[in-house]
Scaffold this motif. Structure first.
Motif, PDB file in Angstrom:
ATOM      1  N   ARG A   1       0.876  -1.157  -0.101  1.00  0.00           N
ATOM      2  CA  ARG A   1       0.131   0.034   0.145  1.00  0.00           C
ATOM      3  C   ARG A   1       0.864   1.253   0.033  1.00  0.00           C
ATOM      4  O   ARG A   1       2.143   1.151   0.457  1.00  0.00           O
ATOM      5  CB  ARG A   1      -0.896  -0.039   1.278  1.00  0.00           C
ATOM      6  CG  ARG A   1      -0.305  -0.005   2.422  1.00  0.00           C
ATOM      7  CD  ARG A   1      -1.147  -0.168   3.830  1.00  0.00           C
ATOM      8  NE  ARG A   1      -2.040   1.206   3.659  1.00  0.00           N
ATOM      9  CZ  ARG A   1      -1.725   2.320   4.497  1.00  0.00           C
ATOM     10  NH1 ARG A   1      -0.697   2.369   5.215  1.00  0.00           N
ATOM     11  NH2 ARG A   1      -2.471   3.533   4.314  1.00  0.00           N
ATOM     12  N   PRO A   2       0.341   2.394  -0.510  1.00  0.00           N
ATOM     13  CA  PRO A   2       1.184   3.457  -0.554  1.00  0.00           C
ATOM     14  C   PRO A   2       1.097   4.276   0.915  1.00  0.00           C
ATOM     15  O   PRO A   2       0.141   4.102   1.539  1.00  0.00           O
ATOM     16  CB  PRO A   2       0.736   4.387  -1.591  1.00  0.00           C
ATOM     17  CG  PRO A   2      -0.873   3.899  -1.574  1.00  0.00           C
ATOM     18  CD  PRO A   2      -0.791   2.640  -1.341  1.00  0.00           C
TER      19      PRO A   2
ATOM     20  N   ALA B   1       5.982   6.657  -0.825  1.00  0.00           N
ATOM     21  CA  ALA B   1       6.809   5.471  -0.510  1.00  0.00           C
ATOM     22  C   ALA B   1       5.806   4.524  -0.604  1.00  0.00           C
ATOM     23  O   ALA B   1       4.530   4.614  -0.378  1.00  0.00           O
ATOM     24  CB  ALA B   1       7.367   5.646   0.955  1.00  0.00           C
ATOM     25  N   MET B   2       6.174   3.282  -0.851  1.00  0.00           N
ATOM     26  CA  MET B   2       5.421   2.072  -0.855  1.00  0.00           C
ATOM     27  C   MET B   2       5.801   1.070   0.032  1.00  0.00           C
ATOM     28  O   MET B   2       6.862   0.600   0.391  1.00  0.00           O
ATOM     29  CB  MET B   2       5.561   1.268  -2.252  1.00  0.00           C
ATOM     30  CG  MET B   2       5.281   2.236  -3.410  1.00  0.00           C
ATOM     31  SD  MET B   2       3.522   2.970  -3.362  1.00  0.00           S
ATOM     32  CE  MET B   2       2.305   1.586  -3.964  1.00  0.00           C
ATOM     33  N   GLN B   3       4.666   0.650   1.057  1.00  0.00           N
ATOM     34  CA  GLN B   3       5.033  -0.165   2.237  1.00  0.00           C
ATOM     35  C   GLN B   3       4.484  -1.641   1.889  1.00  0.00           C
ATOM     36  O   GLN B   3       3.421  -1.790   1.770  1.00  0.00           O
ATOM     37  CB  GLN B   3       4.215   0.575   3.688  1.00  0.00           C
ATOM     38  CG  GLN B   3       4.212  -0.682   4.698  1.00  0.00           C
ATOM     39  CD  GLN B   3       3.218  -0.154   5.757  1.00  0.00           C
ATOM     40  OE1 GLN B   3       2.283   0.078   5.463  1.00  0.00           O
ATOM     41  NE2 GLN B   3       3.550  -0.413   7.117  1.00  0.00           N
TER      42      GLN B   3
END
Lengths: 253, 324
Positions: B127-128, B134-136
């Motif tokens: 998810r962003p 950033a992408m987690q």
């Protein structure tokens, strides 16, 4: 209303550049400007306006996290909040844990309304207000763009919400949870005299142990990465060339 | 793996966001059930039953759920989950899903995930965060249920399939009773859904955004005209909103709307980080600005260095000439 509690979160300033850590464990927060989450500022502002209309007697700012969160409580008090509550912890807090801590504080303080920003601009979860309302069995109005408190003994608030494609209006029994959207208001700036005054306002410090809440993170971060970068584009020399490219190359016209 | 998809529907069809949510649910593997709530939901339930990959359609068909607020629908979701024990519960990341799902999750003592853009496996998702800066990648705990909302622009719509006809089950009154009788403290007063001819900013295929360089609210009419020509919506940078040129709800950016249209035209927008965060996933980005060094050009597929007051009328004429 006797009391409004407002949750304020310390986040990376909305103007700061976000840098992912080299080890992919998260986002760099050292030596980065921190501020109050913009949606929380809107929540503080709205609570203060209700107080200024004599619809509330007291506004209390609540923050959870490391010691530095007191900066954001001070900011809320410089805007006009009467006092602060800080739950000191260095543990990573996910929304469910935050909601549980806030619910315990609500039980102690018995507010008529708990206002929160609709989401924080760091984790972008958009969950805490809804979860807090659930834990307290209170009604909720998320994404508020207008808040009115009805006069009289009936204790109701009428809230207009931003929903997909338009606006919805709900009438809530108090106490209730309200989460704030952008259109609600424009937060005031704290003036220097008020910043000075805020230094004398009290902040009560609590620990999670005082509140007896299980704060263990439930979701485990595997990695945090940079998003895919866009490929560099081209500069066109005229409107005609632009339209030609959009039609024949990008095929979006 | 068994997934419950909470559906939004209008009339006799499921909403587009829900169709994307079903596609995300399919990526988990396992059986998919769809839950429809409201009054006279059978036509929409029939639509759901013709979609590819649906095992079962559940309906909570009752007047109590027609204007269902989050309090009542969350109670319903909890009752359904307690009886049927799904491993996953998914909802679209629309204002409906974002209002309801976290409330239900707290009642189930589960930490949900918002705005999923990629399913890696049944417990690992992406998810962003920081508005997509950033992408987690994260993992749910072993014990379920796992609740999440889905960003619709990240998944295609689930297609219909001629041979598909999932069973439709009306949930019994007994199972609905607790939610129906709940004293919610919340009363639905009214809804004012925009009657504008223009599409909604969040779902428009074309978005034209103006920045501070537009100089006034009146000058935004140039953008409305161009948007109408292209069937698009109009957005604005935070700077333009702060300058009073347009209302808050038009703001595209980290603290405004996050959009991902097929075509995004940024007019007189310099490209502050917080604006880029709200539009950089657009398929094709056009930037029009007099300053060749401003950051918007770094994300634009096509940049035009030109005075917007000349460029916008010329663009309108040229598009008309070539015929859109």
């Amino acid at each position: 209303m006797k009391r409004i509690l407002v949750a304020v979160k310390r986040v990376i300033d909305y103007n700061a550049r976000i840098r992912v850590k080299a080890d992919k464990s998260g986002v760099e927060t050292t030596n980065v400007k921190m501020s109050m989450n913009p949606f929380c500022e809107i929540a503080v502002e709205e609570a203060l306006r209700l107080k200024e209309k004599k619809l509330a007697e007291e506004v209390v700012a609540v923050s959870l996290g490391p010691k530095a969160c007191q900066d954001q409580i001070r900011t809320a008090m410089a805007m006009g909040a009467d006092r602060g509550i800080h739950v000191l912890t260095d543990t990573e807090l996910q929304p469910l844990a935050v909601a549980k801590l806030l619910a315990k504080i609500a039980e102690r303080e018995s507010p008529d309304m708990f206002m929160l920003g609709k989401q924080a601009i760091d984790d972008d979860c958009n969950q805490t207000g809804q979860m807090l309302a659930a834990l307290l069995s209170w009604p909720q109005a998320t994404f508020a763009s207008k808040v009115e408190v009805e006069a009289g003994d009936e204790r109701r608030a009428v809230v207009t919400r931003e929903v997909d494609g338009g606006l919805q209006t709900l009438r809530l029994r108090l106490p209730a949870v309200v989460t704030t959207d952008l259109r609600l208001n424009e937060p005031r700036y704290a003036t220097l005299p008020n910043i000075m005054k805020a230094k004398k306002k009290p902040i009560q410090q609590l620990t999670p142990q005082d509140l007896g809440v299980d704060m263990a993170p439930r979701l485990q971060t595997v990695k945090v990465e940079e998003p895919l970068k866009r490929k560099g584009g081209i500069i066109v020399s005229s409107v005609e060339e632009l339209v030609d490219k959009l039609r024949n190359e990008a095929k979006v016209l | 793996v068994s997934t419950l998809v909470l559906a939004e529907h209008r009339g006799d069809k499921l909403g587009g966001d829900t169709l994307s949510t079903i596609t995300a649910a399919k990526a988990l593997g396992g059986e998919i059930s769809v839950l429809l709530t409201g009054q006279n939901v059978l036509p929409a339930a029939k639509h759901a039953s013709t979609l590819q990959g649906i095992g079962q359609v559940l309906t909570a068909d009752d007047a109590a759920f027609e204007k269902g607020t989050a309090e009542r629908l969350a109670a319903l979701l909890v009752a359904v989950q307690k009886r049927r024990s799904f491993t996953h519960i998914a909802a679209p990341s629309s204002s409906f899903g974002r209002d309801l799902l976290p409330r239900a999750a707290a009642l189930l003592d589960a930490q949900p995930a918002s705005d999923v853009t990629e399913v890696i496996d049944a417990e690992t998702f992406v998810r962003p965060i920081y508005a997509g800066n950033a992408m987690q990648t994260f993992r749910f705990p072993a014990e379920g249920p796992r609740l999440f909302t889905v960003r619709s622009s990240a998944f295609p719509a689930a297609p219909e399939e001629a041979s598909s006809s999932a069973q439709i089950e009306e949930i019994s009154q007994e199972e609905l009773a607790a939610a129906k009788e709940l004293e919610t403290g919340s009363e639905w007063v009214g809804q004012d859904v925009s009657t504008s001819e223009r599409p909604e900013l969040g779902s428009a295929k074309v978005v034209i955004s103006g920045g501070r360089a537009l100089k006034s609210a009146e000058n935004f009419h140039m953008l409305y005209d161009l948007a109408d020509q292209l069937g698009g919506a109009v957005g604005a940078s935070r700077a333009a909103v702060d300058a009073g040129f347009c209302p808050n709800d038009m703001q595209v950016g980290q603290t405004g709307k996050v959009v991902a249209p097929d075509l995004y035209i940024a007019v007189g927008v310099s490209g502050a980080i917080q604006h880029l965060a709200g539009m950089k996933d657009s398929k094709c980005i056009v930037a029009i600005n007099t300053d060749p060094d401003c950051p918007i050009f770094q994300v634009a597929d096509y940049g035009l260095v030109m005075d917007l007051f000349e460029a916008i009328p010329a663009l309108g004429k040229e598009i008309q000439k070539v015929g859109k």
